[in-house]
Design a protein around this motif. Sequence first.
Motif, PDB file in Angstrom:
ATOM      1  N   ALA A 358       0.839  -1.217   0.000  1.00 53.39           N
ATOM      2  CA  ALA A 358       0.000   0.000   0.000  1.00 53.39           C
ATOM      3  C   ALA A 358       0.864   1.253   0.000  1.00 53.39           C
ATOM      4  O   ALA A 358       0.483   2.270  -0.574  1.00 53.39           O
ATOM      5  N   ARG A 359       2.023   1.170   0.643  1.00 51.47           N
ATOM      6  CA  ARG A 359       2.875   2.364   0.745  1.00 51.47           C
ATOM      7  C   ARG A 359       3.742   2.558  -0.501  1.00 51.47           C
ATOM      8  O   ARG A 359       4.240   3.635  -0.748  1.00 51.47           O
ATOM      9  N   SER A 360       3.919   1.482  -1.260  1.00 48.64           N
ATOM     10  CA  SER A 360       4.820   1.604  -2.410  1.00 48.64           C
ATOM     11  C   SER A 360       4.135   2.281  -3.596  1.00 48.64           C
ATOM     12  O   SER A 360       2.909   2.392  -3.650  1.00 48.64           O
ATOM     13  N   LYS A 361       4.972   2.734  -4.492  1.00 46.12           N
ATOM     14  CA  LYS A 361       4.456   3.451  -5.663  1.00 46.12           C
ATOM     15  C   LYS A 361       4.997   2.822  -6.929  1.00 46.12           C
ATOM     16  O   LYS A 361       6.120   2.324  -6.955  1.00 46.12           O
ATOM     17  N   VAL A 362       4.190   2.851  -7.976  1.00 43.79           N
ATOM     18  CA  VAL A 362       4.644   2.396  -9.286  1.00 43.79           C
ATOM     19  C   VAL A 362       4.521   3.579 -10.226  1.00 43.79           C
ATOM     20  O   VAL A 362       3.415   4.133 -10.383  1.00 43.79           O
ATOM     21  N   MET A 363       5.630   3.992 -10.789  1.00 40.63           N
ATOM     22  CA  MET A 363       5.677   5.168 -11.673  1.00 40.63           C
ATOM     23  C   MET A 363       5.049   6.390 -10.995  1.00 40.63           C
ATOM     24  O   MET A 363       4.265   7.127 -11.592  1.00 40.63           O
ATOM     25  N   GLY A 364       5.314   6.522  -9.724  1.00 39.07           N
ATOM     26  CA  GLY A 364       4.831   7.697  -8.983  1.00 39.07           C
ATOM     27  C   GLY A 364       3.410   7.558  -8.465  1.00 39.07           C
ATOM     28  O   GLY A 364       2.913   8.416  -7.730  1.00 39.07           O
ATOM     29  N   LEU A 365       2.725   6.489  -8.849  1.00 43.31           N
ATOM     30  CA  LEU A 365       1.337   6.319  -8.402  1.00 43.31           C
ATOM     31  C   LEU A 365       1.287   5.369  -7.208  1.00 43.31           C
ATOM     32  O   LEU A 365       1.890   4.295  -7.247  1.00 43.31           O
ATOM     33  N   PRO A 366       0.587   5.768  -6.133  1.00 44.26           N
ATOM     34  CA  PRO A 366       0.533   4.914  -4.953  1.00 44.26           C
ATOM     35  C   PRO A 366      -0.278   3.644  -5.216  1.00 44.26           C
ATOM     36  O   PRO A 366      -1.242   3.676  -5.970  1.00 44.26           O
ATOM     37  N   LEU A 367       0.145   2.555  -4.597  1.00 44.84           N
ATOM     38  CA  LEU A 367      -0.573   1.292  -4.774  1.00 44.84           C
ATOM     39  C   LEU A 367      -1.646   1.088  -3.693  1.00 44.84           C
ATOM     40  O   LEU A 367      -2.335   0.087  -3.680  1.00 44.84           O
ATOM     41  N   GLY A 368      -1.723   2.034  -2.755  1.00 45.65           N
ATOM     42  CA  GLY A 368      -2.724   1.870  -1.691  1.00 45.65           C
ATOM     43  C   GLY A 368      -3.191   3.204  -1.164  1.00 45.65           C
ATOM     44  O   GLY A 368      -2.713   4.252  -1.590  1.00 45.65           O
ATOM     45  N   GLY A 369      -4.160   3.176  -0.269  1.00 44.93           N
ATOM     46  CA  GLY A 369      -4.668   4.415   0.316  1.00 44.93           C
ATOM     47  C   GLY A 369      -5.915   4.123   1.120  1.00 44.93           C
ATOM     48  O   GLY A 369      -6.093   3.004   1.622  1.00 44.93           O
ATOM     49  N   PHE A 370      -6.774   5.139   1.220  1.00 44.46           N
ATOM     50  CA  PHE A 370      -8.020   4.979   1.964  1.00 44.46           C
ATOM     51  C   PHE A 370      -9.200   5.262   1.053  1.00 44.46           C
ATOM     52  O   PHE A 370      -9.085   6.009   0.093  1.00 44.46           O
ATOM     53  N   GLU A 371     -10.295   4.659   1.402  1.00 38.90           N
ATOM     54  CA  GLU A 371     -11.499   4.872   0.600  1.00 38.90           C
ATOM     55  C   GLU A 371     -12.598   5.437   1.496  1.00 38.90           C
ATOM     56  O   GLU A 371     -12.911   4.851   2.536  1.00 38.90           O
ATOM     57  N   ALA A 372     -13.131   6.598   1.076  1.00 39.47           N
ATOM     58  CA  ALA A 372     -14.278   7.173   1.800  1.00 39.47           C
ATOM     59  C   ALA A 372     -15.537   6.617   1.151  1.00 39.47           C
ATOM     60  O   ALA A 372     -15.655   6.601  -0.073  1.00 39.47           O
ATOM     61  N   ARG A 373     -16.456   6.156   1.985  1.00 39.41           N
ATOM     62  CA  ARG A 373     -17.680   5.546   1.434  1.00 39.41           C
ATOM     63  C   ARG A 373     -18.904   6.148   2.075  1.00 39.41           C
ATOM     64  O   ARG A 373     -18.892   6.440   3.274  1.00 39.41           O
ATOM     65  N   HIS A 374     -19.945   6.314   1.277  1.00 41.49           N
ATOM     66  CA  HIS A 374     -21.241   6.703   1.840  1.00 41.49           C
ATOM     67  C   HIS A 374     -22.286   5.738   1.315  1.00 41.49           C
ATOM     68  O   HIS A 374     -22.413   5.551   0.111  1.00 41.49           O
ATOM     69  N   GLY A 375     -23.025   5.148   2.216  1.00 36.02           N
ATOM     70  CA  GLY A 375     -24.023   4.151   1.840  1.00 36.02           C
ATOM     71  C   GLY A 375     -23.406   2.777   1.830  1.00 36.02           C
ATOM     72  O   GLY A 375     -22.213   2.627   2.082  1.00 36.02           O
ATOM     73  N   PRO A 376     -24.156   1.777   1.569  1.00 34.26           N
ATOM     74  CA  PRO A 376     -25.604   1.784   1.331  1.00 34.26           C
ATOM     75  C   PRO A 376     -26.407   1.878   2.632  1.00 34.26           C
ATOM     76  O   PRO A 376     -25.847   1.670   3.710  1.00 34.26           O
ATOM     77  N   SER A 377     -27.698   2.171   2.480  1.00 39.80           N
ATOM     78  CA  SER A 377     -28.554   2.266   3.654  1.00 39.80           C
ATOM     79  C   SER A 377     -28.787   0.861   4.226  1.00 39.80           C
ATOM     80  O   SER A 377     -29.162  -0.055   3.495  1.00 39.80           O
ATOM     81  N   ALA A 378     -28.549   0.719   5.522  1.00 42.96           N
ATOM     82  CA  ALA A 378     -28.765  -0.598   6.141  1.00 42.96           C
ATOM     83  C   ALA A 378     -30.029  -0.589   6.994  1.00 42.96           C
ATOM     84  O   ALA A 378     -30.319  -1.555   7.700  1.00 42.96           O
ATOM     85  N   ASN A 379     -30.779   0.526   6.922  1.00 46.99           N
ATOM     86  CA  ASN A 379     -31.994   0.640   7.716  1.00 46.99           C
ATOM     87  C   ASN A 379     -33.002  -0.426   7.280  1.00 46.99           C
ATOM     88  O   ASN A 379     -33.345  -0.508   6.099  1.00 46.99           O
ATOM     89  N   ARG A 380     -33.476  -1.211   8.248  1.00 43.84           N
ATOM     90  CA  ARG A 380     -34.421  -2.292   7.939  1.00 43.84           C
ATOM     91  C   ARG A 380     -35.712  -1.760   7.296  1.00 43.84           C
ATOM     92  O   ARG A 380     -36.370  -2.451   6.537  1.00 43.84           O
ATOM     93  N   ASN A 381     -36.069  -0.521   7.652  1.00 38.34           N
ATOM     94  CA  ASN A 381     -37.333   0.035   7.149  1.00 38.34           C
ATOM     95  C   ASN A 381     -37.204   0.619   5.753  1.00 38.34           C
ATOM     96  O   ASN A 381     -38.208   0.934   5.126  1.00 38.34           O
ATOM     97  N   PHE A 382     -35.965   0.795   5.311  1.00 36.55           N
ATOM     98  CA  PHE A 382     -35.771   1.509   4.049  1.00 36.55           C
ATOM     99  C   PHE A 382     -36.527   0.874   2.868  1.00 36.55           C
ATOM    100  O   PHE A 382     -37.212   1.581   2.130  1.00 36.55           O
ATOM    101  N   PRO A 383     -36.434  -0.462   2.670  1.00 31.59           N
ATOM    102  CA  PRO A 383     -37.193  -1.046   1.552  1.00 31.59           C
ATOM    103  C   PRO A 383     -38.704  -0.803   1.677  1.00 31.59           C
ATOM    104  O   PRO A 383     -39.387  -0.614   0.676  1.00 31.59           O
ATOM    105  N   TYR A 384     -39.208  -0.777   2.921  1.00 32.53           N
ATOM    106  CA  TYR A 384     -40.645  -0.524   3.127  1.00 32.53           C
ATOM    107  C   TYR A 384     -40.995   0.910   2.722  1.00 32.53           C
ATOM    108  O   TYR A 384     -42.033   1.157   2.116  1.00 32.53           O
ATOM    109  N   VAL A 385     -40.091   1.833   3.074  1.00 33.08           N
ATOM    110  CA  VAL A 385     -40.343   3.249   2.738  1.00 33.08           C
ATOM    111  C   VAL A 385     -40.386   3.426   1.227  1.00 33.08           C
ATOM    112  O   VAL A 385     -41.316   4.021   0.675  1.00 33.08           O
ATOM    113  N   VAL A 386     -39.378   2.865   0.553  1.00 29.56           N
ATOM    114  CA  VAL A 386     -39.312   2.992  -0.915  1.00 29.56           C
ATOM    115  C   VAL A 386     -40.556   2.361  -1.546  1.00 29.56           C
ATOM    116  O   VAL A 386     -41.189   2.940  -2.440  1.00 29.56           O
TER     117      VAL A 386
END
Lengths: 463, 381
Positions: A358-386
């Motif tokens: 993850a720390r190494s780079k190939v041609m200046g591009l990092p091979l690892g990092g962090f991913e920010a995620r939003h979703g999915p909704s895990a609310n049990r009621n969500f399918p009922y609402v939709v």
Amino acid sequence: MSALTLPRFAVVGHPNKGKSSIVAALAQNDSVEISSRSGTTLQAAAFKIRVDDASYTLIDTPGFQRPRRALAWLNQHASSADQRREAIALFVSSDDCAAQFPDEVALLKPISEGAAILYVVDGSRPYNPDYEAEMEILRWCGQPSMALINPIESDAHIDTWQQALSQFFKVVRVFNPMLADRLRRDEILEAFAVIAPEWRTQIDLVRANYTQQDQIRIVDAGKLLAETLELLCSYQLNQQTLSKSQAEKLKPVLEARYFVEMRAIESAAHRRLKELFDYRNLDSEIIDLPIEGDLFDTEKWVVWGLNRQQLALTAAIAGAGTGAAFDVATGGSSLLIGATTGALLAGGGTWFGADKIARSKVMGLPLGGFEARHGPSANRNFPYVVTGRFLGLLEALQNRTHARRDILTITDSTLQDKIDTLQSHQRKALTAAFHRLSSQKVVDDLPNTLRPLLEAMSQMTFK
Amino acid sequence: MQENKDSLALRAISVMIALIAFILGLLASVAALSGDEYGRVNLLLSLFLFALLPAFGLLATAVFLSLGRRSGIAALLVELRVTPKRFAALLARQGGAAQRQRILFSLSQGWLLSFVAGNLLGFALMLLAMDISFVWRSTLLEASDLLPVLDFVAMPWSFWSAAQPSLEMLSQTQDFRLQGSPNDANYVGQWWRFLLAAQLCYSLSPRTLLWLIAKNRLTRKTETLSTDQNRKVSAENPISEIDRLAKSVTEIPVDSILFDLAHTPDSLLSDIGERLQVATIHRTPVDLHSQLQRVDYANSPALVVLVRSWEPPLAELADSLREELTAEQQSNLFIAPIDWVSAPQKNERLVEPQVAHTQEWRRFCASAVDCTHLSLYGAKP
């Protein structure tokens, strides 16, 4: 069957009495132009209504503008009843008449060519003897005819209209295009068959096909709801960054985008549902889709967006494959040592070396990092609402007519009432499916699981 | 936009998997054809890799297709969460279940084709660079037992005689490790044609065909979905609302002549007559045309026509007024659209006409006869 032998109905009457609304409601076509101003319809416009292999035509016509003068002209050209149809034929073919009585020629032409007559009046206003000239002209045509009393504002004068109209027309019906559900429409189609028995076979086929079409629409709506649920319940936004702090800074951006895109997905589904019911110009409004809970998360990734576990698994599979090639080459005498060793070496090495990768780079591009995620909704009621919101729209569309031009306000359907009508195994299957959806698991045959719910709703709508 | 990003990401992952499949295919071929220190390669194991395994794969695809699960094994892998979460998430965002199945089916055929291409390349490289001796060994089988099976396998390319197995070839290439390497050098090299034909027939051709079909169906369906979403029915232009409206007044000169075309109830009509102080009232003339001809305009400062506000103005009325009135007389013409209610036990009373109706009549006054609109509702008695 030739075009002229197919059922054809000319919708005629005084200007601004709802002729176009009746055509829109019966043709289930919201692109028919309707205006509160008179004289909107300048030419006769034919709307061929195809329902699978059956069809009939409704012809929207301009209103009578010079009925007394037209009748006077006809009286001059027919001295006895046997000459009246010929006089009408002469009237519609004459250039002079086309110049003097453009509206009457336009509306009588389809009738002289064999269309049956649907004469429309406003039942909310008192009877007016001024209408008798146009009714007399229509009687001269000698075509099958029916009068439709359209209670535009109220039904205050329906009785007097019925008395007057029954002297000119074989069948008189009250039909409000703004409230016409499928049962009312079916009654009118049945009346069509009464006034023109030669078209009964075709009209009965149209009615049967309409019933079948209603069922198909429910099936298609179920598929659309299934697609929408799968999409909304699994929807996730992600963005890769180099560090955890960068990933966390993305939270408000991802959150805002997530809400916007979830709502866009729902809007697209609602638009497709409207199109399924042939509403192509219908504007609607609904409160924003509620999305609850903190759906933001960050996770480390290494190479191609895989996390440590996935990367180790991938490496193990590749190692096993390579080792297996060695086993094949030895004719199996290595007893799968190649595959096992390859999997262990590659998998283990990747697991322990993931951070380094993850720390190494190939041609200046990092091979690892962090991913920010939003979703999915895990609310049990969500399918009922939709589902509740989707069924709310479906219910409204089934209760609405294509003659209405106001904005549709979508309200949630009372889902529990519909679920209560399901059989026990159907309820269980639905609950299990919604549970799997809220856990982002694939649900087999979701459309069929949803179908009983939609059918229950449809039956409640038309009870 | 998100859709495009997802598609690109999915494609990138898919290409990566295809590359891995290609390398695996190549390595599998190289490993299978490496042979022992004498360059001897087990024909039956090669056949397993190049014919039996692809044939089973095709059979599995056919079974899944007939069951309606087009994505087959690939779908099972996604369901079992063996695939990377990112790939599964991207896949989940590709439309509905049916569309996802189409995508997965198309991708999986692509990956298998890559594996087959790797196989073929490895096969070709080994043939070019090595002297491969194809031999077969068995404790239980004789050449005569094996021939019918190989003949059956070779049936699809029966037109290619050089790639057909024969009893002589089989007998001459049977290997016994205790005997060292007594096989006929003329025959041990000839099996490559048979193996190549097996790869072309059971791997490359059907997988290419399936991949093309899957890709074609996916493209067609995606285009249809895109067209459906973009389809919009063009609405007719609304009629211009900026039409000219006639001037509206609430009073007229006294001693005017009143024509009642509204079939106004008697009591209401006399009220209106009194209020307007008209000289004469003509009640519901059957023929307005001839009635207008009989009017003595010299002694009448103005002409008032009562109409039902809810009935739209007809061209017939405009014709009569235009034909019988001069331009000056039209300028002294007032059209009064009225509306009323009838209460039980009471006289009728005027109510305010609807705005849309009033507008309709004012447009008529301005455009058809150039007269004035008279508002009776709210006018002083």
